[in-house]
Design a protein around this motif. Structure first.
Motif, PDB file in Angstrom:
ATOM      1  N   CYS A  44       0.854  -1.203   0.000  1.00 28.26           N
ATOM      2  CA  CYS A  44       0.000   0.000   0.000  1.00 28.26           C
ATOM      3  C   CYS A  44       0.883   1.244   0.000  1.00 28.26           C
ATOM      4  O   CYS A  44       1.828   1.347   0.774  1.00 28.26           O
ATOM      5  N   VAL A  45       0.569   2.195  -0.874  1.00 26.50           N
ATOM      6  CA  VAL A  45       1.407   3.390  -0.995  1.00 26.50           C
ATOM      7  C   VAL A  45       0.792   4.603  -0.302  1.00 26.50           C
ATOM      8  O   VAL A  45       1.280   5.724  -0.464  1.00 26.50           O
ATOM      9  N   HIS A  46      -0.276   4.373   0.438  1.00 23.96           N
ATOM     10  CA  HIS A  46      -0.923   5.491   1.145  1.00 23.96           C
ATOM     11  C   HIS A  46      -1.316   6.611   0.195  1.00 23.96           C
ATOM     12  O   HIS A  46      -1.168   7.786   0.516  1.00 23.96           O
ATOM     13  N   CYS A  47      -1.790   6.217  -0.989  1.00 25.31           N
ATOM     14  CA  CYS A  47      -2.129   7.250  -1.971  1.00 25.31           C
ATOM     15  C   CYS A  47      -3.521   7.829  -1.717  1.00 25.31           C
ATOM     16  O   CYS A  47      -3.844   8.919  -2.188  1.00 25.31           O
ATOM     17  N   GLY A  48      -4.359   7.074  -1.027  1.00 29.12           N
ATOM     18  CA  GLY A  48      -5.700   7.571  -0.692  1.00 29.12           C
ATOM     19  C   GLY A  48      -6.657   7.610  -1.874  1.00 29.12           C
ATOM     20  O   GLY A  48      -7.778   8.102  -1.750  1.00 29.12           O
ATOM     21  N   CYS A  50      -8.297   5.327  -3.196  1.00 31.49           N
ATOM     22  CA  CYS A  50      -9.445   4.425  -3.069  1.00 31.49           C
ATOM     23  C   CYS A  50     -10.610   5.122  -2.364  1.00 31.49           C
ATOM     24  O   CYS A  50     -11.720   4.589  -2.322  1.00 31.49           O
ATOM     25  N   ALA A  68      -8.780   3.687   2.533  1.00 28.79           N
ATOM     26  CA  ALA A  68      -7.372   3.916   2.880  1.00 28.79           C
ATOM     27  C   ALA A  68      -7.205   4.035   4.396  1.00 28.79           C
ATOM     28  O   ALA A  68      -6.218   3.563   4.969  1.00 28.79           O
ATOM     29  N   CYS A 124      -8.362  -0.164  -6.156  1.00 26.21           N
ATOM     30  CA  CYS A 124      -7.127   0.261  -5.477  1.00 26.21           C
ATOM     31  C   CYS A 124      -6.019   0.450  -6.513  1.00 26.21           C
ATOM     32  O   CYS A 124      -5.904  -0.318  -7.466  1.00 26.21           O
ATOM     33  N   SER A 125      -5.189   1.470  -6.315  1.00 28.74           N
ATOM     34  CA  SER A 125      -4.098   1.742  -7.257  1.00 28.74           C
ATOM     35  C   SER A 125      -3.200   0.525  -7.435  1.00 28.74           C
ATOM     36  O   SER A 125      -2.671   0.276  -8.511  1.00 28.74           O
ATOM     37  N   VAL A 126      -3.005  -0.198  -6.348  1.00 30.43           N
ATOM     38  CA  VAL A 126      -2.086  -1.333  -6.396  1.00 30.43           C
ATOM     39  C   VAL A 126      -2.843  -2.641  -6.672  1.00 30.43           C
ATOM     40  O   VAL A 126      -2.358  -3.507  -7.404  1.00 30.43           O
ATOM     41  N   ILE A 130      -8.421  -5.649  -0.063  1.00 31.51           N
ATOM     42  CA  ILE A 130      -8.753  -4.898   1.156  1.00 31.51           C
ATOM     43  C   ILE A 130      -9.769  -5.660   2.007  1.00 31.51           C
ATOM     44  O   ILE A 130      -9.681  -5.672   3.244  1.00 31.51           O
TER      45      ILE A 130
HETATM   46  S1  SF4 Z   1      -5.667   2.916  -3.255  1.00 31.02           S
HETATM   47 FE1  SF4 Z   1      -4.711   1.040  -2.496  1.00 31.02          FE
HETATM   48  S2  SF4 Z   1      -2.568   1.656  -2.293  1.00 31.02           S
HETATM   49 FE2  SF4 Z   1      -3.743   3.570  -2.343  1.00 31.02          FE
HETATM   50  S3  SF4 Z   1      -4.206   4.005  -0.185  1.00 31.02           S
HETATM   51 FE3  SF4 Z   1      -5.931   2.843  -1.022  1.00 31.02          FE
HETATM   52  S4  SF4 Z   1      -5.422   0.749  -0.401  1.00 31.02           S
HETATM   53 FE4  SF4 Z   1      -3.503   1.886  -0.266  1.00 31.02          FE
END
Ligand code: SF4
Ligand code: SF4
Ligand code: SF4
Lengths: 446, 213
Positions: A44-48, A50, A68, A124-126, A130
């Motif tokens: 998880c990159v903490h991109c937020g 999602c 997130a 999710c970006s990745v 979840i």
């Molecule tokens: S989109 Fe995925 S990678 Fe980014 S904060 Fe949410 S869970 Fe983490």
């Protein structure tokens, strides 16, 4: 009146946590995460990004709603106990001790603000799973008795009585016998059956106990379709409950036992196929999760009744008259059946044959929004207000179609949609797919 | 090892540490438990994986990208610039002189990447959702990578600035396995599992609409 005392039980348990409890929770968490959970929490990159894929976050600004935030709560514990920097400089990486404050937040957010619909997984970006992360945390909480008691009681009832509504066996048998008489009256065929424990039947049909309890005509609808198709089928007197709320508590041994009862029943009756009635999470649990809980490859096929209905239509085993439904009909895709289950086109194929005007919601299929009733939310009455608020997205989706009927192949969704219908004054009728098919059925001439 | 001064050796050592630590972490993640899959597949895992790394990464494949197009594009540019900077680092390590006409385009790529990185940093500092999930590691990771890009620009134009690039790279390699930049490795792990999950369940790639079930 009923929610308060149960809330107190949870509060009381929270106030009595011991270091041994925490150790047990962390061990359960680790085991439930598995390699995928560990990889995901490292990824998880903490991109937020999602955040606005979740119906909770889209309907309320509360900071705890974005996926997130939920992932971060889970990740904080993972880092604290399973990473070097998390152990040595926790503040630097956001690692947190699983103490009373955090466990309380875990319960409130991970049980109370998530329907485990998996919409964030897909977006999710990745590509984190979840729902699996949140389920692992729920498993840890359940292991130390920190599951909202209303959800636990649904599971306990299923475990001890064989079905989540606690229907006594003689009541169930009487209901089925009464439905058989109804079927004979409707078809004009005294040999029409709603078979119970028919050894050697081709398939075992399972239902949501909500049907015999409150909506027996829904079960009758299925019986009528099987009759028309000339199906060799049976119900079981003991284990017929397709639901499995263990999917939402994360307690794999209990969830596994609930599903294994169906497996044993298929084997006892010598059936070739297990047909899962219209239940989103029941499908996900029994089709996908149970073989993993039980470490078992099934020697029989497991399908949704929707796939069977589509097969009947395709093979000409039933004939439908769509003019029986002239009003526009839309379809709600249960997340556990569609996005997490892979049954995407069958219900559309069936509805196009059963109704005249089929209108899609936007978005639909795997991108559809949850109704808000999943993840045990309908059972956990303490979070009812949040559930109804989060359901606004679904209500808006339905409203935009101008449909008069909402079809949904999930009794859980039906309950939530019925509440949304009232709350948001949608003025729609809500039906299962089987009901619509049964209404459009052209019965073979006697 | 002619040509390997202490700084270059330090970069190599840090890169080796980085790789070894990431492999170790992968093994550790694997040890959390892996089970054989028992449910009968309804789709093809490999198709799911191909989708996950192809159309699934596009804005029409995931809402996180579609709804945040500027951030998504900035992220792509940022990551592209970082990979370009690592490529450039290899040339500096091996003392390969790049043609002079490469300097301006490379500077543009690195500068755009760094600007994107700073933009993401500011966004993290001001957006409430991001603030609520951020820790010092998130900021440090971003700053370290921005520094690498800045050092790469400096080394293109300032004689002797190679040493700054090499020192920054060594620092970055040392930090990668410790903090969130390890996602550079785990991204692929997670994404493959994402593809397998949705692929074998027959959810992704999406079936042709209106197809017969
Ligand atoms: S989109 Fe995925 S990678 Fe980014 S904060 Fe949410 S869970 Fe983490
Ligand atoms: S699983 Fe559904 S409800 Fe839970 S965080 Fe994700 S999108 Fe929201
Ligand atoms: S209640 Fe229905 S829509 Fe909601 S999670 Fe379950 S299956 Fe999904």
């Amino acid at each position: 009146m009923t929610a308060e005392p149960t809330k107190d039980i949870l509060e009381e348990r929270l106030g009595r946590l011991t270091p041994a409890d925490i150790r047990k929770a962390v061990e359960t968490f680790r085991a439930a995460l598995g390699h995928q959970g560990a990889a995901d929490l490292n990824a998880c990159v903490h991109c937020g990004l999602c955040a606005d894929t979740c119906h909770y976050a889209l309907t309320s600004d509360e900071p705890e709603n974005p996926p997130a935030y939920k992932v971060n709560l889970v990740m904080a514990v993972f880092k604290r106990y399973f990473t070097r920097l998390g152990r040595t400089v926790p503040g630097w990486v956001g690692a947190r001790e699983l103490d009373e404050t955090l466990t309380r937040e875990w319960v409130d957010v991970l049980f109370g603000r998530c329907s485990l619909c998996g919409r964030c997984n897909l977006n999710c970006s990745v590509g984190l799973n979840i729902t699996a992360l949140i389920t692992a945390a729920r498993a840890a909480l359940t292991a130390i008795g920190l599951i909202p008691p209303e959800l636990q009681s649904t599971i306990t009832t299923a475990y001890t009585t064989g079905n989540n509504m606690g229907i006594a066996q003689n009541d169930w048998v009487e209901t089925v016998q009464w439905l058989e008489e109804e079927l004979q009256a409707e078809t004009g065929d005294p040999t029409a059956r709603m078979p119970l424990d028919l050894h050697g039947a081709r398939m075992l049909y399972t239902v949501n106990p909500r049907e015999p309890k409150f909506f027996p005509l829904s079960l009758l609808a299925a019986g009528k379709v099987f009759y028309a198709a000339g199906e060799s089928w049976t119900l079981a007197t003991d284990y017929y409950d397709v639901t499995n709320y263990g999917l939402y508590s994360g307690e794999a041994p209990v969830a596994g036992e609930l599903s294994d009862r169906l497996v044993r029943t298929v084997e006892r009756l010598g059936c070739q196929e297990l047909i899962l009635g219209e239940c989103g999470h029941g499908f996900n649990a029994n089709r996908w999760a149970a073989p993993e809980w039980l470490s078992k490859r099934y020697p029989f096929r497991v399908r949704s009744v929707l796939e069977l209905l589509a097969e009947y239509i395709r093979d000409g085993r039933i004939t439908l008259d769509p003019s029986k439904h002239t009003e526009p009909v839309t379809l709600h895709d249960p997340c556990n059946l569609v996005r997490l289950g892979g049954v995407v086109e069958a219900q559309r194929f069936v509805l196009r044959h059963a109704v005249q005007q089929f209108v899609e919601m936007t978005p639909n299929r795997e991108k559809n929004f949850c109704c808000g009733g999943g993840g045990g939310q309908l059972a956990m009455t303490r979070y009812a207000q949040r559930r109804l608020q989060a359901g606004r997205i679904k209500a808006d989706q339905i409203g935009a179609t101008a449909a008069k009927v909402v079809a949904t192949p999930c009794h859980n969704c039906m309950d939530q949609l019925s509440e949304l219908n009232k709350e948001y004054k949608l003025g729609v009728a809500i039906k299962t797919v089987c009901e619509l098919v049964a209404e459009a059925l052209v019965l073979p001439a006697q | 090892m002619a040509g390997l001064d202490p700084l270059r050796l330090a970069v190599l050592a840090a890169a080796a540490w980085c790789l070894a630590a990431l492999v170790f972490q992968t093994v550790r993640a694997y040890r959390f438990g892996r089970h054989e899959i028992h449910s009968a597949a309804a789709g093809v895992s490999l198709k799911g994986i191909a989708y996950a790394f192809g159309p699934g990464m596009m804005p029409w494949g995931k809402e996180s990208a579609a709804r945040h197009l500027p951030t998504y594009l900035t992220g792509i540019g940022y990551h592209g610039a970082v990979f370009a900077a690592l490529g450039y680092l290899v040339t500096v390590m091996s003392r390969v002189a790049l043609p002079a006409e490469w300097r301006i385009p490379l500077t543009a790529v690195f500068a755009a990447g760094a600007a994107g990185g700073i933009g993401l940093l500011v966004k993290r500092a001001v957006k409430p959702v991001l603030r609520s999930i951020s820790c010092p590691d998130d900021f440090a990771a971003n700053v370290l990578v921005d520094l690498l890009l800045a050092a790469a620009i400096a080394s293109l134009w300032i004689p002797g600035a190679d040493t700054v690039l090499l020192a920054t790279a060594a620092l970055l390699f040392l930090y990668i396995p410790l903090g969130k930049i390890r996602h550079c490795f785990f991204f692929f792990y997670s994404r493959i599992l994402f593809g397998i999950f949705f692929g074998r369940r027959g959810v992704l790639p999406p079936r042709p609409r209106e197809s017969q079930p």
